[in-house]
Design an enzyme around this catalytic site. Structure first.
Site, mmCIF file in Angstrom:
data_model
loop_
_atom_site.group_PDB
_atom_site.id
_atom_site.type_symbol
_atom_site.label_atom_id
_atom_site.label_comp_id
_atom_site.label_asym_id
_atom_site.label_seq_id
_atom_site.Cartn_x
_atom_site.Cartn_y
_atom_site.Cartn_z
ATOM 1 N N GLY A 258 42.880 19.411 119.369
ATOM 2 C CA GLY A 258 41.944 18.669 118.542
ATOM 3 C C GLY A 258 42.627 17.827 117.488
ATOM 4 N N ASP A 259 43.963 17.847 117.461
ATOM 5 C CA ASP A 259 44.671 17.015 116.488
ATOM 6 C C ASP A 259 45.986 16.565 117.128
ATOM 7 O OD1 ASP A 259 45.494 15.787 114.054
ATOM 8 O OD2 ASP A 259 44.301 17.210 112.918
ATOM 9 N N ASP A 260 46.890 15.993 116.338
ATOM 10 C CA ASP A 260 48.114 15.425 116.899
ATOM 11 C C ASP A 260 48.893 16.444 117.748
ATOM 12 O OD1 ASP A 260 47.510 13.101 115.374
ATOM 13 O OD2 ASP A 260 48.481 14.006 113.622
#
Ligand code: NAG
Ligand code: NAG
Ligand code: NAG
Ligand code: NAG
Ligand code: NAG
Ligand code: NAG
Length: 482
Positions: A258-260
């Site tokens: 859900g993120d980098d």
């Protein structure tokens, strides 16, 4: 009744047959079986002493808490640190546990069907100080919940396995985050501080409460063969975050989050500037990333200690928001320089290239508005992208342009409904060569130098010390009762 020596010998022979029999009838169900565990694995150091978590009262039923078992196992095995080190084996099973701390010259090895289940009992998570280079926790001012697997001031530590699993059971924490019910910053799955010689390999990490792997203030760090999986909408589930570290290699990792997928960092605003510890000498190879709302590789946004000499190659992105993204802001100070990326395949992207000079997101209001980040020497080459909404959005800082940008041999095929303007460039300087669609005027085509008419952007040919770290063949052999 007395048992004669002969009878004992007969029993031992019988027992040996039972062991052999069990091993040859794979998957046979029985209670209290005696198992011979023997396997080999690759690690930067092998260990003289071995134990299983079951030797310390561990129960892999998914219900019993193993926090004490892990901590007492590691406390006990720490006595061997100066005597060849120790390895702790986690057999198949579901091992519910709160946080535990690692020790030096130590290996944690997870069986392929071992699952470490992070405790859902918040009281099992002690609260530790914020990192000095951040000045506060990221979710809340003040302390942070300690990570599931934590280590500080260590030398020579290995966390590996035959692709065993660490399950952060993060949903509880994601709800607390969304509901603004967090008193402290959420825990990470693995955090190693102030350490040298760290290997994290052949593991699957799922559903972390927040970041997955966070080496910070450390050197000679290898992350290899790690699969990281979290829902694509889960908050801040960054994959691997090298933070104020030198000599780091991330290889053969597969990340959906859900993120980098990889976020390179070095501290936040005035705290990161004061701490002054860069991330330097980072290799990223053969990374596959799926992250529809974030970047494949983010540089920042916390980069106040500086980021230098990052070499990324053979990267695959599928349905990801942007490729390599630079995130910074006025007040960050620090630098991002000597960045080299070559060989990247991108499918379904919002932006192939993205640089953001106004990321904002400050630790507090005491940042120095005169602390301007220096962004220079950013080299991208040999890339193919498909189904891209916008080729490049490159926004430097007014009065503090991002310089030395070089993009060569890049072909970007657009999505059915692309943006009308394919390159948006402000406050950037650099050159391009053989880039389709044609880049913005601030990145003019450089005259051809090579015989095929293409100018390549630099990619270093020297070796970083982390590439000289070698694996040894290690083994584990033990009888135990399951
Ligand atoms: C990881 O697993 C692969 C394949 O199972 C094996 O070849 C490799 O040596 C392992 N590497 C490490 C560092 O554990
Ligand atoms: C683990 O280390 C942290 C930081 O040094 C400390 O606060 C915590 O109490 C330790 N946990 C245990 C169980 O010793
Ligand atoms: C850990 O190392 C850091 C940096 O060298 C040092 O400042 C700190 O005091 C050490 N902590 C412990 C508990 O030894
Ligand atoms: C490790 O396990 C994950 C999750 O089951 C799987 O996707 C991945 O392919 C496995 N990796 C290897 C090298 O077997
Ligand atoms: C192209 O990207 C869009 C999102 O912009 C996506 O909905 C679509 O499925 C993608 N098409 C292909 C062929 O991958
Ligand atoms: C251009 O990039 C492709 C990969 O996208 C690579 O195969 C090719 O060798 C590169 N060409 C040059 C001249 O470097």
């Amino acid at each position: 009744m007395e048992i004669s020596l002969r009878q004992t010998q007969v029993m031992e022979i019988l027992l040996a047959f039972v062991v052999v029999g069990l091993l040859s009838s794979k998957g046979a169900e029985s209670r209290n079986r005696r198992v011979l565990d023997s396997f080999e694995y690759s690690a930067i150091s092998c260990r003289t002493h071995s134990a299983s978590i079951t030797d310390f009262g561990g129960v892999g039923d998914g219900i019993t808490s193993n926090t004490k078992a892990f901590q007492s196992a590691i406390n006990s095995l720490s006595q061997y640190a100066s005597d060849g080190g120790a390895q702790l084996f986690v057999p198949e099973g579901k091992w519910l546990t709160g946080s535990f701390n690692l020790t030096s010259h130590f290996t944690l090895y997870l069986h392929k069907d071992a699952v470490l289940l992070a405790s859902q009992d918040v009281s099992e998570w002690s609260v530790i100080n914020p990192l000095p280079s951040y000045g506060r926790g990221r979710d809340a001012v003040g302390g942070r919940y300690i990570s599931l697997i934590f280590g500080t001031n260590l030398t020579d530590v290995v966390i590996t396995g035959a692709n065993g699993t660490i399950d952060g059971q993060g949903a509880l924490w994601w709800q607390k985050f969304h509901g603004k019910k967090l008193k402290y910053t959420r825990p990470y799955l693995i955090e190693i501080l102030h350490s040298d010689l760290v290997q994290i390999s052949n593991l699957t990490l799922v559903n972390s409460p927040s970041w997955n792997v966070h080496p910070v203030y450390s050197s000679n760090v290898l992350v290899q063969g790690v699969t990281i999986i979290a829902p694509i909408t889960s908050p801040n589930t960054d994959g691997i975050n090298p933070d104020s570290c030198s000599n780091v290699k991330i290889e053969d990792c597969y990340i959906i989050s859900g993120d980098d997928c990889v976020a390179v960092k070095s501290g936040w605003d005035e705290y990161g500037i004061a701490y002054g510890m860069p991330t330097k000498g980072l290799i990223i190879r053969r990374l596959t990333c799926i992250s529809p709302y974030s970047a494949v590789i983010a540089l920042g946004s916390e980069m106040s200690g500086g980021i230098q000499d990052v070499r990324a190659e053979d990267i695959v992105a599928i349905h990801t928001e942007s490729g390599v993204r630079i995130k910074t802001a006025v007040g960050r100070g620090g630098y991002v320089k000597d960045i080299y990326v070559k060989g990247m395949t991108m499918k379904t992207m919002k932006w192939a290239f993205w640089m953001t000079g106004n990321y904002g997101s400050h630790a507090d209001t005491h940042y120095d508005p005169k602390a301007l980040p220096v962004i220079k020497g950013i080299n991208y080459r040999d890339m193919v992208a498909e189904n891209v909404t916008m080729a490049g959005r490159l926004e430097g800082i007014s009065g503090d342009p991002f310089t030395g940008i070089c993009i060569s041999n890049v072909t970007i095929a657009l999505a059915p409904k692309p943006k009308k303007v394919q390159w948006l460039c402000t406050d950037v300087e650099g050159v391009t060569s053989g880039v389709v669609p044609q880049p913005c005027a601030l990145l003019p085509e450089k005259s051809a130098e090579s015989p095929d008419g293409m100018t390549s952007c630099a990619f270093p040919t020297d070796t970083l010390p982390v590439d000289n770290m070698e694996f040894k063949k290690c083994s584990y052999k033990r009888n135990y009762i399951l």
